[in-house]
Motif scaffolding. Structure first.
Motif, PDB file in Angstrom:
ATOM      1  N   VAL A 296       0.835  -1.205   0.000  1.00  0.00           N
ATOM      2  CA  VAL A 296       0.000   0.000   0.000  1.00  0.00           C
ATOM      3  C   VAL A 296       0.870   1.257   0.000  1.00  0.00           C
ATOM      4  O   VAL A 296       0.603   2.217  -0.743  1.00  0.00           O
ATOM      5  CB  VAL A 296      -0.979  -0.002   1.197  1.00  0.00           C
ATOM      6  CG1 VAL A 296      -1.681   1.334   1.341  1.00  0.00           C
ATOM      7  CG2 VAL A 296      -2.003  -1.114   1.035  1.00  0.00           C
TER       8      VAL A 296
ATOM      9  N   LEU B 178      -7.430  -0.075  -2.737  1.00  0.00           N
ATOM     10  CA  LEU B 178      -6.488  -1.172  -2.513  1.00  0.00           C
ATOM     11  C   LEU B 178      -6.392  -1.485  -1.024  1.00  0.00           C
ATOM     12  O   LEU B 178      -6.432  -2.651  -0.617  1.00  0.00           O
ATOM     13  CB  LEU B 178      -5.101  -0.823  -3.069  1.00  0.00           C
ATOM     14  CG  LEU B 178      -4.004  -1.843  -2.789  1.00  0.00           C
ATOM     15  CD1 LEU B 178      -4.299  -3.160  -3.494  1.00  0.00           C
ATOM     16  CD2 LEU B 178      -2.648  -1.298  -3.212  1.00  0.00           C
TER      17      LEU B 178
ATOM     18  N   ASP C  62      -7.670   5.167  -5.765  1.00  0.00           N
ATOM     19  CA  ASP C  62      -7.102   3.845  -6.063  1.00  0.00           C
ATOM     20  C   ASP C  62      -6.365   3.274  -4.862  1.00  0.00           C
ATOM     21  O   ASP C  62      -6.488   2.090  -4.545  1.00  0.00           O
ATOM     22  CB  ASP C  62      -6.147   3.916  -7.252  1.00  0.00           C
ATOM     23  CG  ASP C  62      -6.871   4.074  -8.575  1.00  0.00           C
ATOM     24  OD1 ASP C  62      -8.094   3.873  -8.605  1.00  0.00           O
ATOM     25  OD2 ASP C  62      -6.192   4.390  -9.575  1.00  0.00           O
TER      26      ASP C  62
END
Length: 171
Positions: free
Chosen positions: A35, A68, A64
């Motif tokens: 991440v 995630l 985005d």
């Protein structure tokens, strides 16, 4: 008085025990690195758009990263689920704990229990269940078809030992 090796005490012995949890190949540390790396890459790629005046693009790149993170968080929450199978000579116990912590238990007599399975020629064993009278419980749903078949072999052998009884196992 019965001795510790007598059949009465042997009936309490575990013949088979397994705990099945969903497989996760990514660790907590790996997820953090993924991440953070994805966030850094998104920041670098979105910077030129911001400098050109297309600032809404930065928000989409941030979205985005957020999506995630949420997907990985959901995946790790699902990994908290588990299934425990314990077999003694007198009882088969199946406990299923969901990712939310909800628990469901089944208790069956091994003498009246049979294994049911469904196998697809292309995919392998698609379903494994134990049945006692009208109650059927699916097992090993978190395993791949090949792993499920191996589990079925080991569990089937243990169930045969439990059905034979402690005296047969001692002989």
């Amino acid at each position: 008085m019965a001795s510790p090796a007598s059949p009465e005490h042997a009936a309490d012995r575990q013949v088979f025990a397994a705990e099945i949890t969903p497989h996760r190949s990514l660790s907590d540390r790996g997820a953090r690195i993924l991440v953070l790396g994805f966030g850094a890459l998104s920041a670098v790629v979105s910077l030129p758009f911001f400098l050109m005046g297309a600032w809404p693009v930065v928000g989409f790149f941030g979205l985005d990263v957020l999506l995630l993170w949420l997907a990985l968080r959901s995946s790790f929450a699902q990994a908290r689920a588990c299934e425990r199978i314990a077999l003694t000579y007198v009882e088969l116990t199946i406990s299923r704990v969901t990712h939310r912590g909800e628990r469901r238990d089944w208790r069956m007599n091994p003498l009246w229990t049979r294994i049911e399975s469904e196998t697809d020629d292309e995919f392998g064993m698609t379903r494994l269940a134990v049945r006692e009278r009208r109650t059927a419980v699916d097992l090993a749903q978190a395993l791949s078809p090949a792993e499920r078949a191996q589990f079925a072999d080991a569990f089937g052998a243990a169930l045969a030992v439990a059905k034979a009884g402690p005296r047969a196992a001692a002989e």
